[in-house]
Design a protein around this motif. Structure first.
Motif, PDB file in Angstrom:
ATOM      1  N   ARG A   1     -12.828 -13.856  31.729  1.00  0.00           N
ATOM      2  CA  ARG A   1     -13.292 -14.238  30.587  1.00  0.00           C
ATOM      3  C   ARG A   1     -12.049 -14.546  29.486  1.00  0.00           C
ATOM      4  O   ARG A   1     -12.195 -15.690  28.970  1.00  0.00           O
ATOM      5  CB  ARG A   1     -14.276 -13.328  29.710  1.00  0.00           C
ATOM      6  CG  ARG A   1     -15.032 -13.683  28.742  1.00  0.00           C
ATOM      7  CD  ARG A   1     -15.784 -12.616  28.438  1.00  0.00           C
ATOM      8  NE  ARG A   1     -16.124 -12.707  26.805  1.00  0.00           N
ATOM      9  CZ  ARG A   1     -16.306 -11.530  26.080  1.00  0.00           C
ATOM     10  NH1 ARG A   1     -16.510 -10.405  26.763  1.00  0.00           N
ATOM     11  NH2 ARG A   1     -16.514 -11.890  24.779  1.00  0.00           N
ATOM     12  N   VAL A   2     -11.071 -14.154  30.000  1.00  0.00           N
ATOM     13  CA  VAL A   2      -9.917 -14.586  29.051  1.00  0.00           C
ATOM     14  C   VAL A   2      -9.039 -15.422  29.702  1.00  0.00           C
ATOM     15  O   VAL A   2      -7.923 -15.926  29.148  1.00  0.00           O
ATOM     16  CB  VAL A   2      -9.058 -13.202  28.474  1.00  0.00           C
ATOM     17  CG1 VAL A   2      -9.834 -12.262  27.663  1.00  0.00           C
ATOM     18  CG2 VAL A   2      -8.336 -12.687  29.774  1.00  0.00           C
ATOM     19  N   GLY A   3      -9.477 -15.984  30.799  1.00  0.00           N
ATOM     20  CA  GLY A   3      -8.961 -17.207  31.565  1.00  0.00           C
ATOM     21  C   GLY A   3      -7.839 -16.867  32.369  1.00  0.00           C
ATOM     22  O   GLY A   3      -6.810 -17.460  32.547  1.00  0.00           O
ATOM     23  N   ILE A   4      -7.779 -15.765  33.095  1.00  0.00           N
ATOM     24  CA  ILE A   4      -6.778 -15.188  34.160  1.00  0.00           C
ATOM     25  C   ILE A   4      -7.485 -15.918  35.342  1.00  0.00           C
ATOM     26  O   ILE A   4      -8.426 -15.392  35.936  1.00  0.00           O
ATOM     27  CB  ILE A   4      -6.574 -14.000  34.022  1.00  0.00           C
ATOM     28  CG1 ILE A   4      -5.644 -13.685  32.651  1.00  0.00           C
ATOM     29  CG2 ILE A   4      -5.772 -13.591  35.459  1.00  0.00           C
ATOM     30  CD1 ILE A   4      -5.413 -12.233  32.569  1.00  0.00           C
ATOM     31  N   PRO A   5      -6.795 -16.740  36.129  1.00  0.00           N
ATOM     32  CA  PRO A   5      -7.201 -17.299  37.380  1.00  0.00           C
ATOM     33  C   PRO A   5      -7.154 -16.242  38.594  1.00  0.00           C
ATOM     34  O   PRO A   5      -6.475 -15.505  38.434  1.00  0.00           O
ATOM     35  CB  PRO A   5      -6.365 -18.287  37.911  1.00  0.00           C
ATOM     36  CG  PRO A   5      -5.136 -18.308  36.949  1.00  0.00           C
ATOM     37  CD  PRO A   5      -5.607 -17.358  35.738  1.00  0.00           C
ATOM     38  N   ARG A   6      -8.123 -15.942  39.500  1.00  0.00           N
ATOM     39  CA  ARG A   6      -8.133 -15.312  40.638  1.00  0.00           C
ATOM     40  C   ARG A   6      -8.252 -13.816  40.046  1.00  0.00           C
ATOM     41  O   ARG A   6      -7.223 -13.090  40.483  1.00  0.00           O
ATOM     42  CB  ARG A   6      -7.233 -15.457  41.566  1.00  0.00           C
ATOM     43  CG  ARG A   6      -7.247 -16.930  42.387  1.00  0.00           C
ATOM     44  CD  ARG A   6      -6.555 -16.738  43.612  1.00  0.00           C
ATOM     45  NE  ARG A   6      -5.043 -17.074  42.934  1.00  0.00           N
ATOM     46  CZ  ARG A   6      -4.031 -15.943  43.300  1.00  0.00           C
ATOM     47  NH1 ARG A   6      -4.309 -15.339  44.489  1.00  0.00           N
ATOM     48  NH2 ARG A   6      -2.972 -16.018  42.994  1.00  0.00           N
TER      49      ARG A   6
ATOM     50  N   GLU B   1      -9.796 -11.040  40.477  1.00  0.00           N
ATOM     51  CA  GLU B   1      -9.877  -9.790  41.617  1.00  0.00           C
ATOM     52  C   GLU B   1      -8.649  -9.574  42.077  1.00  0.00           C
ATOM     53  O   GLU B   1      -8.482  -8.516  42.446  1.00  0.00           O
ATOM     54  CB  GLU B   1     -11.092 -10.107  42.280  1.00  0.00           C
ATOM     55  CG  GLU B   1     -11.134 -11.402  43.207  1.00  0.00           C
ATOM     56  CD  GLU B   1     -11.669 -12.642  42.360  1.00  0.00           C
ATOM     57  OE1 GLU B   1     -10.511 -13.634  42.606  1.00  0.00           O
ATOM     58  OE2 GLU B   1     -12.424 -12.805  41.523  1.00  0.00           O
ATOM     59  N   VAL B   2      -7.912 -10.752  42.235  1.00  0.00           N
ATOM     60  CA  VAL B   2      -6.557 -10.241  43.055  1.00  0.00           C
ATOM     61  C   VAL B   2      -5.483  -9.912  41.698  1.00  0.00           C
ATOM     62  O   VAL B   2      -4.825  -8.944  42.104  1.00  0.00           O
ATOM     63  CB  VAL B   2      -6.110 -11.724  43.563  1.00  0.00           C
ATOM     64  CG1 VAL B   2      -4.659 -11.353  44.351  1.00  0.00           C
ATOM     65  CG2 VAL B   2      -6.901 -12.085  44.603  1.00  0.00           C
ATOM     66  N   ARG B   3      -5.493 -10.635  40.746  1.00  0.00           N
ATOM     67  CA  ARG B   3      -4.536 -10.453  39.584  1.00  0.00           C
ATOM     68  C   ARG B   3      -4.834  -9.046  38.995  1.00  0.00           C
ATOM     69  O   ARG B   3      -3.609  -8.510  38.517  1.00  0.00           O
ATOM     70  CB  ARG B   3      -4.696 -11.484  38.458  1.00  0.00           C
ATOM     71  CG  ARG B   3      -4.373 -12.952  39.230  1.00  0.00           C
ATOM     72  CD  ARG B   3      -2.930 -13.129  39.620  1.00  0.00           C
ATOM     73  NE  ARG B   3      -2.148 -13.121  38.585  1.00  0.00           N
ATOM     74  CZ  ARG B   3      -0.603 -12.694  38.691  1.00  0.00           C
ATOM     75  NH1 ARG B   3      -0.358 -12.261  39.865  1.00  0.00           N
ATOM     76  NH2 ARG B   3       0.180 -13.273  37.666  1.00  0.00           N
ATOM     77  N   ALA B   4      -5.798  -8.380  38.892  1.00  0.00           N
ATOM     78  CA  ALA B   4      -6.223  -7.243  38.312  1.00  0.00           C
ATOM     79  C   ALA B   4      -5.124  -6.080  39.112  1.00  0.00           C
ATOM     80  O   ALA B   4      -4.784  -5.137  38.491  1.00  0.00           O
ATOM     81  CB  ALA B   4      -7.660  -6.796  38.621  1.00  0.00           C
ATOM     82  N   ARG B   5      -4.757  -6.525  40.403  1.00  0.00           N
ATOM     83  CA  ARG B   5      -3.947  -5.532  41.294  1.00  0.00           C
ATOM     84  C   ARG B   5      -2.507  -5.721  40.836  1.00  0.00           C
ATOM     85  O   ARG B   5      -1.731  -4.925  41.851  1.00  0.00           O
ATOM     86  CB  ARG B   5      -4.282  -5.613  42.594  1.00  0.00           C
ATOM     87  CG  ARG B   5      -5.765  -5.046  42.913  1.00  0.00           C
ATOM     88  CD  ARG B   5      -6.124  -5.043  44.494  1.00  0.00           C
ATOM     89  NE  ARG B   5      -7.526  -5.177  44.580  1.00  0.00           N
ATOM     90  CZ  ARG B   5      -8.318  -4.140  44.474  1.00  0.00           C
ATOM     91  NH1 ARG B   5      -7.861  -3.064  44.306  1.00  0.00           N
ATOM     92  NH2 ARG B   5      -9.593  -4.194  44.640  1.00  0.00           N
TER      93      ARG B   5
END
Lengths: 316, 360
Positions: B138-143, B145-149
């Motif tokens: 929602r805040v515009g971070i691409p991918r 599910e990957v970037r959360a890690r």
């Protein structure tokens, strides 16, 4: 990872080369370092001495002697001068005691340092902090042999809480093994507990003012969680790297004093006896073994470091 | 409907080695649901301390707080720590100035948001993780599910601030306090971040307290503006009123020092002469007095924060033509202020325009 391992291996070879050369040279230049005289025994005739010199190769050029020695080390056939026994088997015999001492002490000093350091940081300026600071400084200033001797006198001689000395293998009796090691562990750990808890205390006090700690507080976390997950977690980084080096140092020779005081008959004690007898072969092997462990543990700590601090990359 | 947040005569005093610092002195304001309040002022004006004090983040042995902070009708200033913890990151979330240091460097960003969610709601780790990924998207971070890690150092400054915004939104707050959220970012990222923050606030009708010294940002986003100086509020007005009819000489000085693209400038950008007062040893009376070109003898008394009065109306104090709820803290009367402002050649219309244009 492969590059890292390769690089470390290369470093290890260089370290081992220099360590072995220096150790070898030291025993060439110290007074009364002529091993042939001692090997030939008391009242030996010049012929006997000459025979010993030829037999052990003391007449060869020094670099050839060095190469011979290294060759024997790598084939595991080093014979000591004083007892004419295989050095490797002697070391193997002493290793369980040394490892029990070093690993146990390493765990103890790390755990206690974290507890003491964290407690001081949380209660900074209060009574408990001041008391523990005083104790830490005392611990840092107390030499291992003093702590060991005091422990022996009060807890083994005057009051028979612990056995006086010696080592009981773990396989023989867990309880006895433990009881025999308590005092050695304590005497070895005390200095490090003092030192590490000081470092941890100041790192934690610094980290408590970091922005991410304020963020954690703004997220609604309890003070306990903030302390453990955010402050302590990041403050462990310097402690772990110190621990790696010191632990390697203890295995590689730092345990000698404690082993001698408590007569643990480990590798350190063997080293001490060999030094007194100016017995070069065991010392060469022990020094090499220490150096290998230091390099190996340092590499392990680097791997651990990456896990603790993801900003660090394994490259060098 | 009762306002979401009511601050009454908030005072924050720090006891330091050098003496007592009155960082915040009698700040009062109210904020309705879904509204945007901007707090502007120079560094050291007390705006950040005000914001931090709202959720008790300035509490310490050396801090003295007084007044009242009512959030949803409950007083937070004197609330016990565990009650405050439920509000922090829950009903009221905070976005900090420096995203480079505000995230824990050794924790994955996703884990840091999950930690916040699970502090406030009893849900499973995997549910919290799913929500985190959704928030990051929602805040515009691409991918996401990957970037959360990933770890914070693997993000750019702008992306990290997005992570902070996602964390702030994670527990459906009714108020977000953003303390100079774009100061540490480069200009293009600044406007992107503010666009997104603005949109997110509108979508979710969350109220926002925006602390900034970016006047353009204020013009673009704020419903109300509070100008702070030396720990006190000097002017408090609806945003339109403040830009069209600024009444405090300090506000004029602030507005004049906004760089303008729409006209040629002769010489240097006007600045405010002197430096902000030391709050350890503040000047008597109006804090702006030493730097104010219009100060007169009465300024050694502290002026009240009130609607300006026009004494021209026959001794009887009547309101001039200014907007309702336009407060300022200056002894000059309304008419004089407007005349002086005109003499100062502060073209307020143009400033307001330039600000909105510059931000667009």
């Amino acid at each position: 990872m492969a590059r890292f391992a390769l690089r470390r291996l290369f470093q290890a070879v260089i370290v081992l080369f220099f360590v072995s050369v220096f150790t070898f040279l030291i025993f060439q230049v110290i007074p009364d370092g002529t091993p042939a005289l001692r090997l030939a025994g008391k009242s030996a005739t010049p012929q006997t001495i000459a025979a010993v010199v030829r037999q052990w190769g003391f007449n060869k050029p020094i670099w050839v002697q060095y190469a011979d020695m290294m060759g024997r080390i790598f084939t595991g056939s080093v014979i000591s001068y004083s007892e004419h026994v295989n050095v490797l088997s002697q070391i193997e015999r002493g290793l369980p005691a040394t490892l029990s001492l070093a690993i146990g002490a390493g765990v103890i000093w790390f755990v206690f340092a974290v507890v003491v350091g964290a407690l001081c940081a949380v209660r900074a300026g209060h009574f408990i902090d001041r008391l523990l600071t005083l104790l830490s400084l005392t611990a840092i200033s107390a030499p291992t042999f003093v702590v060991g001797a005091l422990g022996l006198y009060f807890l083994a001689w005057r009051v028979h809480v612990f056995p006086l000395s010696g080592y009981v293998p773990l396989s023989q009796s867990v309880g006895q093994w433990f009881m025999h090691l308590v005092l050695p562990w304590i005497s070895l750990s005390v200095v490090y507990i003092g030192l590490y808890s000081r470092v941890l205390r100041s790192t934690m006090l610094d980290n408590m003012h970091e922005d991410y700690v304020r963020t954690a507080r703004a997220k609604g976390l309890s003070e306990r969680k903030i302390l453990i997950r955010h402050v302590l977690r990041t403050s462990l980084i310097p402690i772990v790297s110190m621990w790696g080096l010191d632990f390697a140092g203890v295995i590689g020779g730092g345990a000698i004093l404690v082993e001698v005081v408590f007569n643990l008959d480990g590798v350190g004690q063997y080293a001490a006896e060999s030094i007194q007898a100016l017995d070069v072969p065991p010392l060469m092997v022990i020094v090499m073994y220490g150096a290998v462990l230091v390099v190996l543990i340092a590499a392990l700590v680097d791997v651990l470091y990456v896990w603790l601090d993801p900003r660090v990359r394994l490259e060098a | 409907m009762a306002p979401l947040l009511e601050v009454e005569r908030l005072g924050v005093r720090f006891h330091t080695d050098g003496g007592v610092v009155r960082a915040v002195d009698g700040v009062s304001f109210a904020l309705a649901h879904g509204k945007v309040l901007a707090i502007v002022g120079e560094s050291g004006s007390g705006k950040s301390v005000t914001a931090l004090s709202l959720m008790g983040l300035t509490r310490s042995a050396n801090t003295e707080l007084d007044g009242a902070v009512r959030f949803d009708g409950k007083d937070l200033l004197n609330a016990p720590e565990d009650e405050l913890r439920r509000v922090r990151g829950g009903g009221m979330a905070m976005i900090f100035q420096n995203p480079m240091t505000a995230l824990n460097p050794v924790q994955r960003v996703g884990a840091q948001i999950v930690e916040q969610i699970r502090t406030h709601e009893r849900i499973s780790r995997s549910e919290a993780w799913e929500r985190t990924v959704a928030l990051l998207r929602r805040v515009g971070i691409p991918r996401p599910e990957v970037r959360a890690r990933a770890y914070p150092h693997e993000f750019s400054g702008g992306m990290r601030q997005r992570v902070m915004i996602a964390a702030a939104l994670s527990c459906a707050p009714r108020l977000i306090v953003a303390d100079e959220p774009t100061t540490a970012l480069d200009v293009t990222t600044q406007s992107q971040i503010m666009d997104e923050l603005e949109q997110l606030c509108r979508e979710s009708t969350v109220a926002l307290i925006l602390i900034t010294h970016d006047i353009g940002l204020v013009a673009r986003m704020a419903d109300d503006v509070m100008v702070m100086y030396g720990g006190r509020v000097l002017e408090h007005a609806p945003a339109d009123a403040l830009f069209e009819d600024p009444l405090h000489p300090y506000t004029w000085a602030l507005l004049r020092s906004v760089p303008r693209l729409d006209r040629e400038r002769v010489g240097r950008l006007p600045t405010i002469g002197g430096s902000p007062p030391s709050l350890l040893n503040p000047p008597a009376g109006c804090h702006f007095r030493p730097r104010c070109p219009h100060s007169f003898d009465r300024c050694v008394e502290v002026p009240p924060l009130r609607e300006s009065v026009d004494p021209a109306a026959d001794g009887e104090e009547v309101r001039g033509k200014q907007d309702e709820g336009h407060l300022d803290r200056c002894w000059l009367d309304l008419d004089t202020k407007r005349r002086l402002r005109h003499l100062d050649r502060l073209d307020t219309q143009a400033v307001a325009l330039a600000c909105t244009d510059g931000a667009a």
